[in-house]
Enzyme design. Structure first.
Site, short mmCIF file in Angstrom:
data_model
loop_
_atom_site.label_atom_id
_atom_site.label_comp_id
_atom_site.label_asym_id
_atom_site.label_seq_id
_atom_site.Cartn_x
_atom_site.Cartn_y
_atom_site.Cartn_z
N GLY A 173 0.88 -1.16 0.00
CA GLY A 173 0.00 0.00 0.00
C GLY A 173 0.92 1.21 0.00
O GLY A 173 2.13 1.09 -0.22
N LYS A 182 5.82 11.43 -1.92
CA LYS A 182 6.81 10.36 -1.85
C LYS A 182 7.86 10.80 -0.83
O LYS A 182 8.45 11.88 -0.99
CB LYS A 182 7.45 10.13 -3.22
N GLY A 205 9.90 5.22 5.43
CA GLY A 205 8.95 6.15 4.85
C GLY A 205 9.56 7.40 4.24
O GLY A 205 8.86 8.36 3.94
N ASP A 258 1.13 -2.67 -9.23
CA ASP A 258 0.84 -1.55 -8.33
C ASP A 258 1.47 -0.25 -8.83
O ASP A 258 1.24 0.81 -8.22
CB ASP A 258 1.32 -1.86 -6.91
N ASN A 259 2.23 -0.32 -9.92
CA ASN A 259 2.84 0.88 -10.51
C ASN A 259 2.17 1.28 -11.82
O ASN A 259 2.71 2.12 -12.55
CB ASN A 259 4.33 0.67 -10.76
N ARG A 301 -4.56 2.41 -8.95
CA ARG A 301 -3.68 1.49 -9.66
C ARG A 301 -4.42 0.20 -9.99
O ARG A 301 -5.47 -0.11 -9.40
CB ARG A 301 -2.48 1.14 -8.77
N ARG A 342 5.26 5.07 1.84
CA ARG A 342 6.02 6.30 2.14
C ARG A 342 5.39 7.51 1.43
O ARG A 342 6.07 8.45 1.05
CB ARG A 342 7.49 6.15 1.76
#
Length: 452
Positions: free
Chosen positions: A91, A114, A127, A253-254, A187, A94
């Site tokens: 998930g 980010k 993170g 997830d990207n 995503r 960061r």
């Protein structure tokens, strides 16, 4: 202070999904917040270019809420295949989404981070983001925008005054927090989580949210959503190739369901048309190599279809996935002709030119940036050699899309190869000299203007 309050249009659409889609979090309390990059060009599109530096830091370093939008940062929940291995433990680890705004075209945009601190999804991470990572993301997104790749935009980069330990670069190293502006942060992995949890109601709600807010369409038809995502991701794959770009980590997830590229970690621009060129040192099998990116993105789109099987029949989705290759074929032709600055003639003629130039690029070893610079600015030099005879003949009938008298074309190609990126960082790391970074951003923007 907002210089044009009418240009500032806050939204809270994400809240309509409900708190099963995200976790409310707090930003890290950084010891410093020094502005290193602020994208006033992007900020103007959402009415935020009039912020003072102090206000900029307050919102994008301390994360004071922007008026009228999300009242607190939200770390999104998702799963994903990482190098084809399913991971349900990920998930926003960061980062978080902390604002939604409409741009000057009416599109819903997210401001996400980010390096903003730990969340429930950080696992064993701190993170944080290295300053070098932030610099690299700014350079990648600026270059991709210039090259007509649908991309998130680096909105803000602040140095944060922490010393970070990293195993893959000299440590301790400087820290930063990045804000990116993106057309959504939903995503493929967001859908995978719902399928994994067998959450039919959540899946239908997410389909409705994406269609309404990211595609401007009514309804909750998952097949229609897949159709749109297949088309958009095929375009993304094609424009990566025309740009000579290697993302490096095309995990599910990207992949944003709007087909907009984001999250630039081990990226590289390929110096030559080498299908086996990889960006990530850990991609030992070349899964996400330059030439395999269309395959990888198609595979990710397949995972969306697998997830949507929770609420949709298989047959129409299989047919849509089988059409990815045709969408990609048209998109790569359009993308390569755009970068060459040529006006399309017809499908068969255009396809023949594209096939010819791909063969010539691969066999001759001529640099990608060199070729497209020369091909846009002038006729192909004779010095390219015999491998280019077919391409030279094929390109001759094509009219130029735009005026080539722009002063930009009298210089040298604008590239973003790794040696220059490392040299830009070395100046910052060794002497806190940001002049090469600032000059490169300006040069890339001039390049993008010349390509238009």
């Amino acid at each position: 202070m907002l210089t044009d309050p009418q240009a500032y249009r806050p939204e809270v659409a994400l809240l309509t999904l409900g708190n099963t889609f995200y976790d409310a979090v707090c930003a890290a309390d950084f010891p410093e917040t020094q502005v290193r990059f602020r994208n006033d060009r992007a900020a103007a599109e959402v009415g935020l270019d009039g912020l003072s530096d102090a206000e900029w830091v307050a919102h994008f370093g301390r994360f004071a809420p922007l008026t009228g939008t999300l009242p607190e940062p939200l770390a999104l929940r998702y799963h994903g295949h990482q190098f084809r291995v399913y991971n349900p433990e990920i998930g926003d680890g960061r980062g978080f989404t902390f604002a939604q705004l409409r741009d000057d075209r009416g599109r819903l945009l997210d401001l996400g981070t980010k390096g903003s601190g730990q969340t429930p999804w950080s696992r064993f991470g701190d993170g944080r983001l290295t300053l070098k990572g932030g610099v690299r993301e700014v350079l990648a997104s600026e270059m991709l925008e210039a090259l007509n790749v649908p991309t998130s935009r680096s909105f803000s980069l602040l140095e944060t005054g922490e010393a970070l330990e990293r195993g893959d670069e000299p440590s301790p190293t400087r820290s930063a927090v990045l804000v990116r502006m993106s057309h959504g942060h939903i995503r493929i992995g967001t859908f995978q989580r719902l399928a994994y949890e067998r959450d039919e109601a959540g899946m239908r709600a997410l389909v409705r949210y994406v269609l309404a807010n990211l595609y401007g369409e009514d309804g909750d038809d998952p097949v229609r959503l897949l159709d749109l995502v297949v088309q958009r991701t095929a375009v993304l794959a094609a424009r990566y190739m025309a740009a000579g770009f290697v993302h490096g980590v095309l995990n599910s997830d990207n992949i944003n369901v709007t087909g907009e590229s984001f999250d630039y970690g081990p990226w590289r621009f390929a110096p030559t048309w080498d299908p086996g060129f990889v960006a990530a040192y850990f991609d030992h099998a070349g899964l996400y190599s330059f030439g395999r990116q269309p395959e990888a993105i198609h595979w990710d789109a397949m995972q969306l279809a697998v997830s949507l099987r929770l609420i949709a029949p298989a047959a129409p989705m299989i047919a849509l996935l089988e059409g990815f290759g045709d969408h990609y074929g048209r998109a790569i032709t359009d993308a390569l002709l755009w970068r060459l600055g040529r006006v399309p003639i017809d499908a068969d003629t255009d396809r023949a030119l594209v096939q010819s130039l791909e063969r010539a690029l691969r066999s001759s070893g001529v640099g990608i940036d060199r070729f497209f610079f020369d091909g846009f600015a002038q006729e192909l030099p004779e010095g390219y050699g015999d491998a280019w005879d077919e391409t030279r003949a094929a390109i001759a009938p094509y009219a130029h899309r735009t005026d080539r008298s722009h002063a930009f074309w009298s210089g040298e190609p604008c590239a973003m190869l790794i040696d220059e990126v490392e040299a830009i960082w070395a100046g910052i790391a060794d002497a806190d000299d940001w002049s090469a970074f600032d000059a490169k951003v300006a040069a890339v923007r001039a390049f993008g203007k010349a390509l238009d």
